[in-house]
Design an enzyme around this catalytic site. Sequence first.
Site, PDB file in Angstrom:
ATOM      1  N   ASP A  24       0.817  -1.215   0.000  1.00  0.00           N
ATOM      2  CA  ASP A  24       0.000   0.000   0.000  1.00  0.00           C
ATOM      3  C   ASP A  24       0.848   1.262   0.000  1.00  0.00           C
ATOM      4  O   ASP A  24       0.416   2.309   0.479  1.00  0.00           O
ATOM      5  CB  ASP A  24      -0.917  -0.012   1.229  1.00  0.00           C
ATOM      6  CG  ASP A  24      -0.136  -0.094   2.532  1.00  0.00           C
ATOM      7  OD1 ASP A  24       0.959  -0.698   2.531  1.00  0.00           O
ATOM      8  OD2 ASP A  24      -0.605   0.437   3.551  1.00  0.00           O
ATOM      9  N   SER A  26       2.259   4.660  -0.828  1.00  0.00           N
ATOM     10  CA  SER A  26       1.733   5.823  -1.563  1.00  0.00           C
ATOM     11  C   SER A  26       2.647   6.040  -2.774  1.00  0.00           C
ATOM     12  O   SER A  26       3.745   5.472  -2.853  1.00  0.00           O
ATOM     13  CB  SER A  26       1.769   7.054  -0.651  1.00  0.00           C
ATOM     14  OG  SER A  26       3.121   7.359  -0.356  1.00  0.00           O
ATOM     15  N   GLU A 179      -3.098   0.196  13.258  1.00  0.00           N
ATOM     16  CA  GLU A 179      -1.630   0.086  13.267  1.00  0.00           C
ATOM     17  C   GLU A 179      -0.977   1.244  13.998  1.00  0.00           C
ATOM     18  O   GLU A 179      -0.748   2.307  13.404  1.00  0.00           O
ATOM     19  CB  GLU A 179      -1.089   0.015  11.830  1.00  0.00           C
ATOM     20  CG  GLU A 179       0.439  -0.102  11.772  1.00  0.00           C
ATOM     21  CD  GLU A 179       1.017  -0.085  10.359  1.00  0.00           C
ATOM     22  OE1 GLU A 179       0.283   0.273   9.410  1.00  0.00           O
ATOM     23  OE2 GLU A 179       2.193  -0.423  10.210  1.00  0.00           O
ATOM     24  N   LYS A 221      -2.348  -4.344  13.900  1.00  0.00           N
ATOM     25  CA  LYS A 221      -1.050  -4.445  13.226  1.00  0.00           C
ATOM     26  C   LYS A 221      -0.025  -3.812  14.153  1.00  0.00           C
ATOM     27  O   LYS A 221      -0.043  -2.596  14.380  1.00  0.00           O
ATOM     28  CB  LYS A 221      -1.085  -3.747  11.869  1.00  0.00           C
ATOM     29  CG  LYS A 221       0.246  -3.758  11.137  1.00  0.00           C
ATOM     30  CD  LYS A 221       0.067  -3.600   9.642  1.00  0.00           C
ATOM     31  CE  LYS A 221       1.408  -3.476   8.936  1.00  0.00           C
ATOM     32  NZ  LYS A 221       1.289  -3.611   7.484  1.00  0.00           N
ATOM     33  N   SER A 263       7.081  -5.045   9.411  1.00  0.00           N
ATOM     34  CA  SER A 263       8.508  -5.389   9.497  1.00  0.00           C
ATOM     35  C   SER A 263       9.341  -4.178   9.918  1.00  0.00           C
ATOM     36  O   SER A 263      10.395  -4.363  10.547  1.00  0.00           O
ATOM     37  CB  SER A 263       9.017  -6.015   8.206  1.00  0.00           C
ATOM     38  OG  SER A 263       8.820  -5.185   7.080  1.00  0.00           O
ATOM     39  N   GLY A 265      11.577  -2.138   8.958  1.00  0.00           N
ATOM     40  CA  GLY A 265      12.998  -1.925   8.736  1.00  0.00           C
ATOM     41  C   GLY A 265      13.865  -3.090   9.200  1.00  0.00           C
ATOM     42  O   GLY A 265      15.089  -3.057   9.069  1.00  0.00           O
ATOM     43  N   SER A 291       2.147  -8.896   8.433  1.00  0.00           N
ATOM     44  CA  SER A 291       1.588  -7.990   7.429  1.00  0.00           C
ATOM     45  C   SER A 291       2.759  -7.151   6.931  1.00  0.00           C
ATOM     46  O   SER A 291       2.813  -5.947   7.132  1.00  0.00           O
ATOM     47  CB  SER A 291       0.500  -7.106   8.055  1.00  0.00           C
ATOM     48  OG  SER A 291       0.074  -6.127   7.127  1.00  0.00           O
ATOM     49  N   GLY A 293       5.575  -5.327   4.606  1.00  0.00           N
ATOM     50  CA  GLY A 293       5.733  -4.607   3.355  1.00  0.00           C
ATOM     51  C   GLY A 293       7.113  -4.897   2.800  1.00  0.00           C
ATOM     52  O   GLY A 293       7.303  -5.764   1.944  1.00  0.00           O
TER      53      GLY A 293
END
Length: 335
Positions: A24, A26, A179, A221, A263, A265, A291, A293
């Site tokens: 997701d 941007s 989140e 989250k 995650s 980083g 979840s 990225g």
Amino acid sequence: MSIDQLPEIAQAMVAKGKGIIAIDESNATIKKRFDSVGVENSEENRRAYREMLLTTPNLSDYISGAILYDETLRQSTKAGVPFTKVMMDNGILPGIKVDTGAKALAGFPGEMVTEGLDGLRERLAEYAALGAKFAKWRAVININIEDGMPSEACIKANCHALARYAALCQEAGIVPMVEPEVIMDGTHDIDDCYVVTERVLRTLFNELFDSNVMLEGTILKASMVIPGKDCDEQADVEEVADYTVQCLKSAVPAALTGIVFLSGGQSDEQSTAHLNEMNKTENLPWPLSFSYGRAMQSAALKIWGADIVNNVAEAQKTVYARAKDNGLAALGEWQ
Ligand code: 13P
């Protein structure tokens, strides 16, 4: 969809051995990712990249849902099939990021508050009509102990917004993923992270309760309890797992349907190892899954970015491999 169906969707999101892929970003964030592999940030390249991810063969073996950005929710495959249809046909629930980003919190230099409540009811109705089954709103909590961060004002403002967002989602028949991300940047140690995370989660669940949010139709989250990136004393896998599970147990009601981690980083391997270790704990009150990225995409992005026409299948193999590793970690069965 009615509010009665929310628990079923939430349960499907954290089905045994499955987790979420967060795609997701941007348009500004995906630009940074594309820049890192030398790909132009055009609408067609964003579409092609998301098509590569979402059409990974057998992705639903380990993936229950994907969080999309507004533009992606409206896009289709090269062959003209809407992404939402491809996903539903393949057993992957479409999710949508609905916040409009973290902005500077007035009066509190260095702190952020997430915006996006104005007009959210109308946007959620449209997203539901477009096929979104769940949504995501991310709050950003920075730690800087010397400067008194996070402030009570920052925690309260963000948790209140999360609760108002969650209530609007449920009204629209969409499962809210809440989140509150405690950011890894900084020199703070793991104990500082524990104290802040616990405080944030307690505030969040008080706000959700006050706003009549149904926990059975909600997914948290969470960020893991982990030392700051610049802390001299880093923690081992067992320590991160123990601290995180203990913190969640102390602050998250058992009625909640499930918890998935960002995650934030961490390296691919760290994110998987930590999740796996936590899932060795017996009798957890909720499923713990992922979840991710960056930790789901970074390896595939490198391969795809090297040749966006010819490397699709090769990149998809990596997406599948990361999904499998994390799916096994959600069962505590990853080696
Ligand atoms: P990362 O796993 O890259 O932290 O992203 C997850 C996410 O969706 C952050 O909002």
